[in-house]
Scaffold this active site. Structure first.
Site, PDB file in Angstrom:
ATOM      1  N   VAL A   1      27.517  32.805  29.590  1.00  0.00           N
ATOM      2  CA  VAL A   1      28.062  34.137  29.255  1.00  0.00           C
ATOM      3  C   VAL A   1      29.401  34.222  30.508  1.00  0.00           C
ATOM      4  CG1 VAL A   1      27.935  36.579  28.928  1.00  0.00           C
ATOM      5  CG2 VAL A   1      26.305  34.962  27.949  1.00  0.00           C
ATOM      6  N   CYS A   2      28.934  33.858  31.652  1.00  0.00           N
ATOM      7  CA  CYS A   2      29.904  34.072  32.636  1.00  0.00           C
ATOM      8  C   CYS A   2      30.960  33.010  32.415  1.00  0.00           C
ATOM      9  CB  CYS A   2      29.018  34.012  34.011  1.00  0.00           C
ATOM     10  SG  CYS A   2      27.847  35.227  34.393  1.00  0.00           S
TER      11      CYS A   2
END
Length: 169
Positions: free
Chosen positions: A59-60
């Protein structure tokens, strides 16, 4: 303290994210060359502060990729990805993802950032890391957009962050 979740499990941050209208606190963080960099080094430019737990998570990395593509057409905007990652690890991820516009900054020498910005997670499995959040700062470092993502596993609201930026010159 702000309450957020990690896969539905409640956790808290050390404080509150700066709010729209405030001047963002200065900081000194470490870039991929292991040099100290401050917020003042970017004064005069619009800035997206993409604050993440670790670029080494999907996600990052996805948020860095999305913002990288968006700032490619906005030379007046600097994209600062801030995490507790070691600078060399963050640089590796940027290389793997072919990110060209991300300035990676690490809090590994500057734990005060997480407290000053209210984003250090105080408990749970991500305790000590930074909560996913996005700040957009104008050229004078005034906050024009602020989002603490309520669920760490979710991506930020890209459209809201990008909507406050002026059109490219």
């Amino acid at each position: 303290m702000a309450r957020i979740t990690l896969k539905g499990n409640a956790t808290e941050t050390v404080g509150e994210l700066p709010t729209v209208g405030q001047v963002a606190p200065d900081f000194t963080l470490v870039n991929k060359e292991l040099a100290d960099v401050s917020l003042a080094d970017f004064e005069g430019s619009w800035k997206i502060l993409n604050i993440t737990p670790s670029l080494d998570t999907s996600v990052c990395a996805a948020s860095a990729v999305k913002f990288d593509k968006e700032v490619a057409t906005r030379p007046h905007v600097k994209l600062l990805n801030i995490s507790a990652d070691l600078p060399l690890a963050a640089a590796r991820v940027c290389g793997e993802q072919k990110l060209e516009h991300v300035v990676t900054l690490s809090t590994f020498r500057s734990p005060a950032f997480g407290t000053d910005y209210g984003v250090r997670i105080v408990d749970g499995p991500f305790g000590g890391l930074l909560a996913r959040s996005v700040l957009v700062l104008d050229p004078q470092n005034k906050v024009v957009h602020a989002q603490l993502v309520p669920e760490i596993a979710d991506e930020p609201d890209y459209a809201a962050a990008l909507a406050v930026l002026p059109a490219a010159d």
